[in-house]
Design a protein around this motif. Structure first.
Motif, PDB file in Angstrom:
ATOM      1  N   ASP A  72       0.839  -1.190   0.000  1.00  0.00           N
ATOM      2  CA  ASP A  72       0.000   0.000   0.000  1.00  0.00           C
ATOM      3  C   ASP A  72       0.877   1.245   0.000  1.00  0.00           C
ATOM      4  OD1 ASP A  72      -2.244  -1.586   0.129  1.00  0.00           O
ATOM      5  OD2 ASP A  72      -2.317  -1.565   2.314  1.00  0.00           O
ATOM      6  N   LEU A  73       0.318   2.336  -0.505  1.00  0.00           N
ATOM      7  CA  LEU A  73       1.087   3.571  -0.631  1.00  0.00           C
ATOM      8  C   LEU A  73       1.629   4.042   0.711  1.00  0.00           C
ATOM      9  CD1 LEU A  73       1.887   5.559  -2.848  1.00  0.00           C
ATOM     10  CD2 LEU A  73      -0.128   6.919  -2.287  1.00  0.00           C
ATOM     11  N   GLY A  74       0.874   3.810   1.778  1.00  0.00           N
ATOM     12  CA  GLY A  74       1.322   4.295   3.078  1.00  0.00           C
ATOM     13  C   GLY A  74       2.032   3.269   3.923  1.00  0.00           C
ATOM     14  N   ALA A  75       2.289   2.067   3.372  1.00  0.00           N
ATOM     15  CA  ALA A  75       2.878   0.988   4.166  1.00  0.00           C
ATOM     16  C   ALA A  75       4.398   1.017   4.197  1.00  0.00           C
ATOM     17  CB  ALA A  75       2.403  -0.359   3.629  1.00  0.00           C
ATOM     18  N   ALA A  76       5.004   1.907   3.458  1.00  0.00           N
ATOM     19  CA  ALA A  76       6.459   2.024   3.391  1.00  0.00           C
ATOM     20  C   ALA A  76       6.788   3.455   2.962  1.00  0.00           C
ATOM     21  CB  ALA A  76       7.033   1.020   2.400  1.00  0.00           C
ATOM     22  N   PRO A  77       8.018   3.897   3.192  1.00  0.00           N
ATOM     23  CA  PRO A  77       8.368   5.261   2.775  1.00  0.00           C
ATOM     24  C   PRO A  77       8.274   5.461   1.267  1.00  0.00           C
ATOM     25  CG  PRO A  77      10.008   4.357   4.288  1.00  0.00           C
ATOM     26  CD  PRO A  77       9.126   3.226   3.886  1.00  0.00           C
ATOM     27  N   LEU A  78       7.855   6.633   0.868  1.00  0.00           N
ATOM     28  CA  LEU A  78       7.904   7.030  -0.543  1.00  0.00           C
ATOM     29  C   LEU A  78       9.314   7.521  -0.844  1.00  0.00           C
ATOM     30  CD1 LEU A  78       4.655   9.212  -0.613  1.00  0.00           C
ATOM     31  CD2 LEU A  78       4.851   6.796  -1.207  1.00  0.00           C
ATOM     32  N   ILE A  79       9.855   7.110  -1.959  1.00  0.00           N
ATOM     33  CA  ILE A  79      11.177   7.566  -2.377  1.00  0.00           C
ATOM     34  C   ILE A  79      10.989   8.655  -3.432  1.00  0.00           C
ATOM     35  CG2 ILE A  79      13.349   6.914  -3.460  1.00  0.00           C
ATOM     36  CD1 ILE A  79      12.930   5.780  -0.625  1.00  0.00           C
ATOM     37  N   VAL A  80      11.450   9.852  -3.108  1.00  0.00           N
ATOM     38  CA  VAL A  80      11.249  11.009  -3.987  1.00  0.00           C
ATOM     39  C   VAL A  80      12.597  11.444  -4.552  1.00  0.00           C
ATOM     40  CG1 VAL A  80      10.322  13.343  -4.173  1.00  0.00           C
ATOM     41  CG2 VAL A  80       9.280  11.714  -2.559  1.00  0.00           C
ATOM     42  N   LEU A  81      12.775  11.287  -5.848  1.00  0.00           N
ATOM     43  CA  LEU A  81      14.005  11.715  -6.517  1.00  0.00           C
ATOM     44  C   LEU A  81      13.783  13.105  -7.082  1.00  0.00           C
ATOM     45  CD1 LEU A  81      15.013   8.432  -8.424  1.00  0.00           C
ATOM     46  CD2 LEU A  81      15.351   9.056  -6.008  1.00  0.00           C
ATOM     47  N   THR A  82      14.548  14.051  -6.582  1.00  0.00           N
ATOM     48  CA  THR A  82      14.348  15.453  -6.937  1.00  0.00           C
ATOM     49  C   THR A  82      15.282  15.872  -8.070  1.00  0.00           C
ATOM     50  OG1 THR A  82      13.781  15.892  -4.630  1.00  0.00           O
ATOM     51  CG2 THR A  82      14.314  17.798  -6.008  1.00  0.00           C
ATOM     52  N   ALA A 133       7.950  10.193   3.573  1.00  0.00           N
ATOM     53  CA  ALA A 133       8.700  10.283   2.316  1.00  0.00           C
ATOM     54  C   ALA A 133      10.159  10.588   2.615  1.00  0.00           C
ATOM     55  CB  ALA A 133       8.130  11.386   1.418  1.00  0.00           C
ATOM     56  N   VAL A 134      11.029  10.158   1.698  1.00  0.00           N
ATOM     57  CA  VAL A 134      12.456  10.464   1.786  1.00  0.00           C
ATOM     58  C   VAL A 134      12.876  11.158   0.500  1.00  0.00           C
ATOM     59  CG1 VAL A 134      14.766   9.575   2.195  1.00  0.00           C
ATOM     60  CG2 VAL A 134      12.801   8.390   3.193  1.00  0.00           C
ATOM     61  N   LEU A 135      13.432  12.358   0.635  1.00  0.00           N
ATOM     62  CA  LEU A 135      13.872  13.152  -0.513  1.00  0.00           C
ATOM     63  C   LEU A 135      15.335  12.867  -0.833  1.00  0.00           C
ATOM     64  CD1 LEU A 135      12.527  16.739   0.328  1.00  0.00           C
ATOM     65  CD2 LEU A 135      11.582  15.154  -1.366  1.00  0.00           C
ATOM     66  N   PHE A 136      15.626  12.689  -2.118  1.00  0.00           N
ATOM     67  CA  PHE A 136      17.001  12.550  -2.606  1.00  0.00           C
ATOM     68  C   PHE A 136      17.232  13.619  -3.670  1.00  0.00           C
ATOM     69  CE2 PHE A 136      15.657   8.499  -1.000  1.00  0.00           C
ATOM     70  CZ  PHE A 136      16.771   8.005  -0.332  1.00  0.00           C
ATOM     71  N   GLY A 137      18.420  14.223  -3.635  1.00  0.00           N
ATOM     72  CA  GLY A 137      18.701  15.327  -4.540  1.00  0.00           C
ATOM     73  C   GLY A 137      19.312  14.901  -5.858  1.00  0.00           C
ATOM     74  N   PRO A 138      19.463  15.842  -6.783  1.00  0.00           N
ATOM     75  CA  PRO A 138      20.088  15.554  -8.074  1.00  0.00           C
ATOM     76  C   PRO A 138      21.550  15.180  -7.910  1.00  0.00           C
ATOM     77  CG  PRO A 138      19.720  17.914  -7.828  1.00  0.00           C
ATOM     78  CD  PRO A 138      19.048  17.252  -6.673  1.00  0.00           C
ATOM     79  N   GLU A 139      22.063  14.447  -8.887  1.00  0.00           N
ATOM     80  CA  GLU A 139      23.390  13.862  -8.787  1.00  0.00           C
ATOM     81  C   GLU A 139      24.503  14.890  -8.590  1.00  0.00           C
ATOM     82  OE1 GLU A 139      21.134  11.210 -11.765  1.00  0.00           O
ATOM     83  OE2 GLU A 139      20.979  13.209 -10.897  1.00  0.00           O
ATOM     84  N   ARG A 140      24.450  16.003  -9.266  1.00  0.00           N
ATOM     85  CA  ARG A 140      25.582  16.931  -9.273  1.00  0.00           C
ATOM     86  C   ARG A 140      25.768  17.664  -7.956  1.00  0.00           C
ATOM     87  NH1 ARG A 140      26.375  20.654 -14.425  1.00  0.00           N
ATOM     88  NH2 ARG A 140      26.774  18.556 -15.208  1.00  0.00           N
ATOM     89  N   ALA A 141      24.702  18.188  -7.387  1.00  0.00           N
ATOM     90  CA  ALA A 141      24.859  19.055  -6.220  1.00  0.00           C
ATOM     91  C   ALA A 141      23.971  18.688  -5.044  1.00  0.00           C
ATOM     92  CB  ALA A 141      24.585  20.507  -6.621  1.00  0.00           C
ATOM     93  N   GLY A 142      23.097  17.711  -5.207  1.00  0.00           N
ATOM     94  CA  GLY A 142      22.212  17.335  -4.119  1.00  0.00           C
ATOM     95  C   GLY A 142      21.059  18.308  -3.935  1.00  0.00           C
ATOM     96  N   LEU A 143      20.375  18.160  -2.837  1.00  0.00           N
ATOM     97  CA  LEU A 143      19.215  19.000  -2.562  1.00  0.00           C
ATOM     98  C   LEU A 143      19.627  20.438  -2.259  1.00  0.00           C
ATOM     99  CD1 LEU A 143      17.280  16.540  -0.220  1.00  0.00           C
ATOM    100  CD2 LEU A 143      16.600  17.192  -2.543  1.00  0.00           C
ATOM    101  N   GLU A 144      18.792  21.371  -2.664  1.00  0.00           N
ATOM    102  CA  GLU A 144      18.994  22.773  -2.322  1.00  0.00           C
ATOM    103  C   GLU A 144      18.265  23.079  -1.015  1.00  0.00           C
ATOM    104  OE1 GLU A 144      17.597  25.012  -5.606  1.00  0.00           O
ATOM    105  OE2 GLU A 144      19.123  24.252  -7.008  1.00  0.00           O
ATOM    106  N   ASN A 145      18.621  24.195  -0.400  1.00  0.00           N
ATOM    107  CA  ASN A 145      17.980  24.560   0.860  1.00  0.00           C
ATOM    108  C   ASN A 145      16.468  24.694   0.727  1.00  0.00           C
ATOM    109  OD1 ASN A 145      20.342  24.489   2.274  1.00  0.00           O
ATOM    110  ND2 ASN A 145      20.366  26.661   2.821  1.00  0.00           N
ATOM    111  N   ASP A 146      16.003  25.174  -0.410  1.00  0.00           N
ATOM    112  CA  ASP A 146      14.556  25.293  -0.634  1.00  0.00           C
ATOM    113  C   ASP A 146      13.887  23.919  -0.619  1.00  0.00           C
ATOM    114  OD1 ASP A 146      14.735  28.014  -0.794  1.00  0.00           O
ATOM    115  OD2 ASP A 146      14.657  28.114  -2.987  1.00  0.00           O
ATOM    116  N   ASP A 147      14.612  22.890  -1.078  1.00  0.00           N
ATOM    117  CA  ASP A 147      14.076  21.529  -1.031  1.00  0.00           C
ATOM    118  C   ASP A 147      14.055  21.021   0.411  1.00  0.00           C
ATOM    119  OD1 ASP A 147      14.073  21.457  -3.899  1.00  0.00           O
ATOM    120  OD2 ASP A 147      16.201  20.883  -3.851  1.00  0.00           O
TER     121      ASP A 147
END
Length: 249
Positions: free
Chosen positions: A7-17, A119-133
């Motif tokens: 189920d959607l809520g049964a495990a963390p969502l993986i968010v690739l930013t 949810a768990v946020l992951f940033g782009p490959e080059r520089a990672g997440l920005e502060n706004d993220d």
């Protein structure tokens, strides 16, 4: 499209930013599915979506990509979530709890068990997440790595988090003995093996000088008991002892 097993809520969502390479998205999907995570969300993937390179790299995890949600921004991707972690190795000047993957996934399991969506946020490959993220997150996950070289590949970071998620809910023992179709020897079998050793060694005057014999025999018994032998191994040693003293023609 294969239906999702969880189920959607049964495990963390993986968010690739803002992921930049399709291959990394596919590799992240494989890492997720290895450890029981199936719900991926993508925020503004650089090369659009769907991405043939991601599908090729995902191999058997292609259905994770087929069911992935695509969003224009982080706010939209986590709007329905109760708690969000942001993965980053750099100090952000933001007041937030900083957890290891292990501690974060233990906490996530407790929240999900209470009906929360995480949810768990992951940033782009080059520089990672920005502060706004990161501002959209409740807490930060930082992997304890070499401070002189802390950059992790996107899929590696996803894998570490997914591994900790599964490990927190696993009952697999830390150490397991593969018995390969046989049983561990009983205490009486180990004792009889010790008797056999003493008998053969006595015949060769091994226990010398006499005053040291009791301690030598104790060490022998302790060693045999410590090995954790199988019945098959005990029988093999009995056979070796018999063969070593057999007269040669």
């Amino acid at each position: 499209m294969r239906p999702l097993a969880t189920d959607l809520g049964a495990a963390p969502l993986i968010v690739l930013t803002r992921p930049q390479m399709g291959e990394n998205i596919g590799a992240a999907a494989r890492a997720m599915l290895n450890f029981g995570l199936e719900h991926m969300r993508l925020v503004a993937p650089r090369d659009g979506w769907p991405n043939p390179s991601a599908t090729a790299m995902a191999s058997g995890a292609g259905y994770v990509l087929e069911n992935a949600g695509v969003f224009e921004d982080v706010a939209g991707a986590v709007a329905d979530c109760d708690y969000v972690y942001a993965t980053t190795a750099r100090g952000r000047g933001l007041v937030k709890p900083v957890l290891t993957p292990e501690a974060a996934m233990e906490e996530a399991r407790a929240m999900i068990a209470a009906g929360k969506r995480v949810a768990v946020l992951f940033g782009p490959e080059r520089a990672g997440l920005e502060n706004d993220d990161v501002a959209h997150a409740n807490a930060i996950i930082t992997v304890p790595v070499n401070p002189g070289f802390y950059s992790l590949n996107l899929a590696q970071c996803v894998l570490l988090t997914a591994y900790e998620w599964m490990r927190q809910g696993s009952e697999a023992p830390g150490v397991r003995l593969e018995l390969a179709g046989t049983d561990l020897a009983s205490q009486i079998e180990i004792e009889k093996l010790g008797d056999h050793f003493e008998e053969k060694l006595e015949a060769t005057n091994f226990f010398f000088p006499p005053e040291k014999a009791p301690h030598m025999k104790l060490n022998l018994r302790n060693m045999l008991g410590r090995w954790g032998m199988t019945r098959s191994e005990v029988q093999t040693l009995h056979g070796i002892l018999r063969q070593l003293v057999r007269p040669r023609g």
